[in-house]
Design a protein around this motif. Structure first.
Motif, PDB file in Angstrom:
ATOM      1  N   ALA A  70       0.825  -1.218   0.000  1.00 49.45           N
ATOM      2  CA  ALA A  70       0.000   0.000   0.000  1.00 49.45           C
ATOM      3  C   ALA A  70       0.853   1.260   0.000  1.00 49.45           C
ATOM      4  N   ASN A  71       2.024   1.207   0.534  1.00 52.94           N
ATOM      5  CA  ASN A  71       2.887   2.395   0.620  1.00 52.94           C
ATOM      6  C   ASN A  71       3.903   2.483  -0.526  1.00 52.94           C
ATOM      7  N   ASP A  72       3.824   1.519  -1.433  1.00 58.88           N
ATOM      8  CA  ASP A  72       4.747   1.559  -2.581  1.00 58.88           C
ATOM      9  C   ASP A  72       4.401   2.766  -3.450  1.00 58.88           C
ATOM     10  N   GLN A  73       5.408   3.498  -3.837  1.00 63.71           N
ATOM     11  CA  GLN A  73       5.171   4.736  -4.570  1.00 63.71           C
ATOM     12  C   GLN A  73       4.527   4.463  -5.920  1.00 63.71           C
ATOM     13  N   ASP A  74       4.902   3.403  -6.586  1.00 64.16           N
ATOM     14  CA  ASP A  74       4.287   3.089  -7.875  1.00 64.16           C
ATOM     15  C   ASP A  74       2.795   2.832  -7.709  1.00 64.16           C
ATOM     16  N   ILE A  75       2.415   2.155  -6.624  1.00 61.21           N
ATOM     17  CA  ILE A  75       1.002   1.922  -6.335  1.00 61.21           C
ATOM     18  C   ILE A  75       0.302   3.249  -6.098  1.00 61.21           C
ATOM     19  N   ILE A  76       0.915   4.087  -5.274  1.00 58.50           N
ATOM     20  CA  ILE A  76       0.321   5.389  -4.953  1.00 58.50           C
ATOM     21  C   ILE A  76       0.148   6.227  -6.219  1.00 58.50           C
ATOM     22  N   ASN A  77       1.195   6.240  -7.094  1.00 58.07           N
ATOM     23  CA  ASN A  77       1.129   7.026  -8.332  1.00 58.07           C
ATOM     24  C   ASN A  77      -0.001   6.529  -9.228  1.00 58.07           C
ATOM     25  N   ALA A  78      -0.098   5.197  -9.367  1.00 56.20           N
ATOM     26  CA  ALA A  78      -1.135   4.637 -10.235  1.00 56.20           C
ATOM     27  C   ALA A  78      -2.525   4.959  -9.694  1.00 56.20           C
ATOM     28  N   VAL A  79      -2.713   4.832  -8.388  1.00 60.40           N
ATOM     29  CA  VAL A  79      -4.010   5.104  -7.780  1.00 60.40           C
ATOM     30  C   VAL A  79      -4.336   6.585  -7.882  1.00 60.40           C
ATOM     31  N   THR A  80      -3.337   7.440  -7.669  1.00 59.06           N
ATOM     32  CA  THR A  80      -3.562   8.889  -7.739  1.00 59.06           C
ATOM     33  C   THR A  80      -3.965   9.293  -9.151  1.00 59.06           C
ATOM     34  N   TYR A  81      -3.316   8.692 -10.126  1.00 58.54           N
ATOM     35  CA  TYR A  81      -3.652   8.996 -11.517  1.00 58.54           C
ATOM     36  C   TYR A  81      -5.097   8.610 -11.789  1.00 58.54           C
ATOM     37  N   ARG A  82      -5.500   7.406 -11.422  1.00 57.24           N
ATOM     38  CA  ARG A  82      -6.850   6.959 -11.739  1.00 57.24           C
ATOM     39  C   ARG A  82      -7.902   7.790 -11.008  1.00 57.24           C
ATOM     40  N   ASN A  83      -7.605   8.212  -9.780  1.00 58.37           N
ATOM     41  CA  ASN A  83      -8.583   8.982  -8.999  1.00 58.37           C
ATOM     42  C   ASN A  83      -8.700  10.439  -9.468  1.00 58.37           C
ATOM     43  N   SER A  84      -7.685  10.891 -10.242  1.00 57.95           N
ATOM     44  CA  SER A  84      -7.641  12.322 -10.561  1.00 57.95           C
ATOM     45  C   SER A  84      -8.043  12.652 -11.995  1.00 57.95           C
ATOM     46  N   VAL A  85      -8.186  11.660 -12.889  1.00 58.45           N
ATOM     47  CA  VAL A  85      -8.483  11.946 -14.300  1.00 58.45           C
ATOM     48  C   VAL A  85      -9.870  11.433 -14.654  1.00 58.45           C
ATOM     49  N   GLN A  86     -10.469  12.135 -15.602  1.00 59.64           N
ATOM     50  CA  GLN A  86     -11.761  11.685 -16.097  1.00 59.64           C
ATOM     51  C   GLN A  86     -11.581  10.747 -17.299  1.00 59.64           C
ATOM     52  N   GLU A  87     -10.613  11.142 -18.191  1.00 59.42           N
ATOM     53  CA  GLU A  87     -10.319  10.336 -19.373  1.00 59.42           C
ATOM     54  C   GLU A  87      -8.988   9.642 -19.150  1.00 59.42           C
ATOM     55  N   ILE A  88      -8.964   8.336 -19.277  1.00 58.46           N
ATOM     56  CA  ILE A  88      -7.742   7.566 -19.021  1.00 58.46           C
ATOM     57  C   ILE A  88      -6.889   7.524 -20.270  1.00 58.46           C
ATOM     58  N   ASP A  89      -5.593   7.843 -20.083  1.00 58.16           N
ATOM     59  CA  ASP A  89      -4.590   7.678 -21.152  1.00 58.16           C
ATOM     60  C   ASP A  89      -4.089   6.247 -21.019  1.00 58.16           C
ATOM     61  N   TYR A  90      -4.486   5.398 -21.997  1.00 50.71           N
ATOM     62  CA  TYR A  90      -4.196   3.988 -21.855  1.00 50.71           C
ATOM     63  C   TYR A  90      -2.721   3.652 -21.983  1.00 50.71           C
ATOM     64  N   SER A  91      -1.978   4.535 -22.566  1.00 51.06           N
ATOM     65  CA  SER A  91      -0.525   4.296 -22.598  1.00 51.06           C
ATOM     66  C   SER A  91       0.033   4.419 -21.189  1.00 51.06           C
ATOM     67  N   VAL A  92      -0.485   5.426 -20.464  1.00 50.27           N
ATOM     68  CA  VAL A  92      -0.055   5.583 -19.056  1.00 50.27           C
ATOM     69  C   VAL A  92      -0.654   4.451 -18.210  1.00 50.27           C
ATOM     70  N   GLU A  93      -1.901   4.192 -18.484  1.00 48.32           N
ATOM     71  CA  GLU A  93      -2.590   3.191 -17.671  1.00 48.32           C
ATOM     72  C   GLU A  93      -1.990   1.806 -17.860  1.00 48.32           C
ATOM     73  N   LEU A  94      -1.574   1.492 -19.069  1.00 47.47           N
ATOM     74  CA  LEU A  94      -0.964   0.192 -19.320  1.00 47.47           C
ATOM     75  C   LEU A  94       0.320   0.034 -18.522  1.00 47.47           C
ATOM     76  N   TYR A  95       1.070   1.139 -18.476  1.00 51.69           N
ATOM     77  CA  TYR A  95       2.313   1.122 -17.683  1.00 51.69           C
ATOM     78  C   TYR A  95       1.980   0.929 -16.199  1.00 51.69           C
ATOM     79  N   ASN A  96       0.989   1.695 -15.750  1.00 53.76           N
ATOM     80  CA  ASN A  96       0.616   1.591 -14.327  1.00 53.76           C
ATOM     81  C   ASN A  96       0.132   0.188 -13.963  1.00 53.76           C
ATOM     82  N   GLN A  97      -0.606  -0.431 -14.864  1.00 56.84           N
ATOM     83  CA  GLN A  97      -1.105  -1.777 -14.580  1.00 56.84           C
ATOM     84  C   GLN A  97       0.038  -2.764 -14.396  1.00 56.84           C
TER      85      GLN A  97
END
Length: 589
Positions: A70-97
């Motif tokens: 839960a405290n891993d920065q990559d997890i936090i970054n991915a969750v923050t991105y998803r919670n903050s955008v309305q339209e998902i950039d799948y290139s970013v999202e694929l990396y985050n996944q």
């Protein structure tokens, strides 16, 4: 109903010892059962504590790994991105996944993780690991999730046993989850929290490590079950009883049998310091009940055997104690049958010997008293014969016959007829049953006949009077009671006198009757009066040669009416001489 002494001894001994045996057997039975229950409790408690330690260690590891993920920065970054955008950039999202998947895989080190989901601030899953979840599933609408995520004070929270209907392929399965908040440093509102929910399996953790195959381990979140073994046989009612026991804060208790499950259980619980769950050890009491049944059978058999032995021994002991007494009783029966030569054998019992010695002494006294009574009766019979002879005085008969002879010479046939008739009545009355009781009226009539006959001798010079209350006519008195006193008065009171007066008065004094025979003849010396009254008070007829008539009458009255009855002489110079008879109306008891 009366019982013999032996029956009473056997009954008393048997009751006392059987009661002691039953109490002792009950104590042994209760001790064995309580001891076995304590051993069962200790055994369950040991298993519960071992499982509690194992669970706490595993949960500590789970918490540690969950915190790391839960405290891993990559997890936090991915969750923050998803919670903050309305339209998902799948290139970013694929990396985050890819990054989230690699990080969540760290949970595999625990070995019992089944699924993991990251739930965003819109209460739907963002990322997952394991089985595919249902898209659009709202976790905030699930009570088990909402309570664990938002209503607990702890940073990391555990859910209770909940369904997995958020998974596509495992909707009917149930599991337990740990929920760890994913905190973004830029997140200002608690309501916008994101959570890492990790489903894990408790069964491998709760596997039987101590060989207690008949015991179950269950987990409660206070009063509701978090985990129950799939093979649990407890009924719904018994599970509710467990919840009630936990609600009352009991550390151990027994769950009773129910109608659809005839097995009772011993429950022991300990509280986890990590999760706050109650870890329960649930053990069926079949063995305890079998032991109770076996022990009860054994104890009952022992009690029955002991009771039989007690009755047998009581009979033998009572027989050994009572045999000397039976022998003593047989000798008493011989004495009662009239034997006077009975001897008593010595016994081993001091008490029996004392009774035998006392009985032997009493028998000797009885023999002595019997001999004395026989001698007394002989002497009394002799004296009574003398009295009878005195009552039928030959001198009196001779005088009467001489008088009849003189009347015959004179040709006075009427007087002869009268005299012989009176003499016949007197002889008939005095000879037949001279010691029976007769009515007072009859006794006075006989006495009057006697006086009339005496007047034939004295040519009517004896004046007499009789007075008696009519209600006393039928009062019973000893036969020949008054005539000897009248005869004595005529012979001694009228001695050397030409004529005299004689009165007989009977009075009712309430509780006593007084009969006074009074003559106006010569007075008796006061010393002689005192001597005669003293003899009447203290001596028997056969101990005196004088005043036999008075003494014998006095004794007869006391025998018939008690010591209050008796005879007394009253005489004083210049006054009449009286013999007073006192008779109580009621005989002394």
């Amino acid at each position: 109903m009366k019982f013999s002494l032996r029956q009473q001894m056997i009954f008393s001994f048997s009751i006392v010892f059987i009661a002691l045996i039953v109490v002792f057997g009950s104590l042994i039975l209760n001790y064995n059962i309580s001891s076995y229950q304590k051993q069962s409790y200790d055994s369950i408690n040991k298993v519960v504590k071992a499982n509690l330690s194992l669970i706490d260690n595993h949960l500590d590891q789970l918490i540690t790994v969950s915190k790391i993920v839960a405290n891993d920065q990559d997890i936090i970054n991915a969750v923050t991105y998803r919670n903050s955008v309305q339209e998902i950039d799948y290139s970013v999202e694929l990396y985050n996944q890819r990054e989230v998947a690699s990080k969540i895989k760290q949970l595999d080190v625990l070995g019992n993780i089944t699924n993991a989901l990251i739930i965003g601030n819109n209460h739907e899953y963002l990322y997952y690991y394991g089985s595919s979840p249902v898209r659009g599933y709202r976790f905030d609408q699930q009570d088990w999730f909402y309570k664990a995520a938002y209503m607990e004070d702890k940073y990391i929270r555990f859910t209770n046993f909940h369904p997995t209907d958020y998974l596509l392929n495992y909707r009917n399965r149930k599991t337990v989850s740990v929920i760890t908040p994913i905190i973004n440093a830029n997140q200002y509102y608690a309501a916008e929290r994101t959570f890492l929910m990790t489903d894990f399996n408790l069964d491998p953790i709760l596997s039987d490590k101590n060989g207690q195959g008949n015991m179950q381990i269950a987990i409660y979140d206070g009063i509701n079950p978090v985990h129950f073994a799939n093979n649990s046989h407890l009924s719904t009612m018994q599970k509710e009883e467990i919840s009630e026991g936990l609600r009352k804060g009991k550390k151990s208790f027994i769950v009773a049998k129910s109608g659809d499950h005839p097995v009772s259980y011993l429950v022991v619980n300990e509280t986890s310091l990590v999760s706050g769950w109650a870890i329960l050890g649930i053990m069926p009491l079949n063995e305890v009940e079998e032991l109770r049944s076996t022990n009860t059978t054994v104890v009952i058999a022992m009690v029955v055997i002991a009771c039989m032995l007690v009755v047998l021994l009581s009979g033998l002991i009572s027989k050994s104690i009572l045999n000397p007494m039976q022998s003593l009783l047989q000798r008493f029966n011989q004495i009662a049958s009239g034997r006077r030569d009975v001897s008593f054998k010595e016994s081993r019992s001091k008490e029996i010997n004392l009774i035998a010695e006392t009985a032997d002494h009493m028998l000797k006294n009885i023999n002595q008293l019997t001999d004395e009574v026989v001698e007394e009766q002989r002497r009394l019979a002799t004296e009574q014969l003398k009295v009878l002879q005195h009552q039928i005085n030959p001198h009196f008969l001779n005088n009467v016959l001489q008088s009849i002879k003189a009347m015959a010479v004179c040709g006075d046939t009427e007087s002869i007829s009268k005299a012989t008739t009176l003499l016949g009545k007197i002889l008939s009355y005095s000879v037949y049953n001279p010691y029976e009781l007769v009515e007072l009226k009859q006794e006075l009539s006989y006495t009057e006949n006697y006086i009339i006959l005496q007047n034939i001798r004295f040519n009517g010079l004896i004046k007499y009077s009789m007075s008696c209350d009519e209600q006393l006519d039928h009062f019973l008195v000893p036969k020949l009671m008054i005539q000897p006193l009248v005869e004595n008065a005529i012979e001694h009171g009228f001695e050397d006198r030409k004529e005299g007066h004689l009165s007989i008065v009977v009075e009712d004094a309430g509780s006593e009757i007084y009969i006074a025979i009074t003559n106006d003849g010569a007075a008796v010396d006061s010393v002689e009066v005192e001597r005669i009254n003293s003899m009447l008070s203290n001596q028997d007829t056969y101990k005196q040669n004088q005043s036999i008539g008075l003494l014998n009458l006095n004794q007869r009255l006391k025998s018939c009416y008690g010591m209050q009855a008796g005879v007394k002489m009253l005489s004083r110079e210049g006054m009449n001489t009286s013999i007073v008879i006192t008779i109580p109306k009621r005989k002394e008891g």
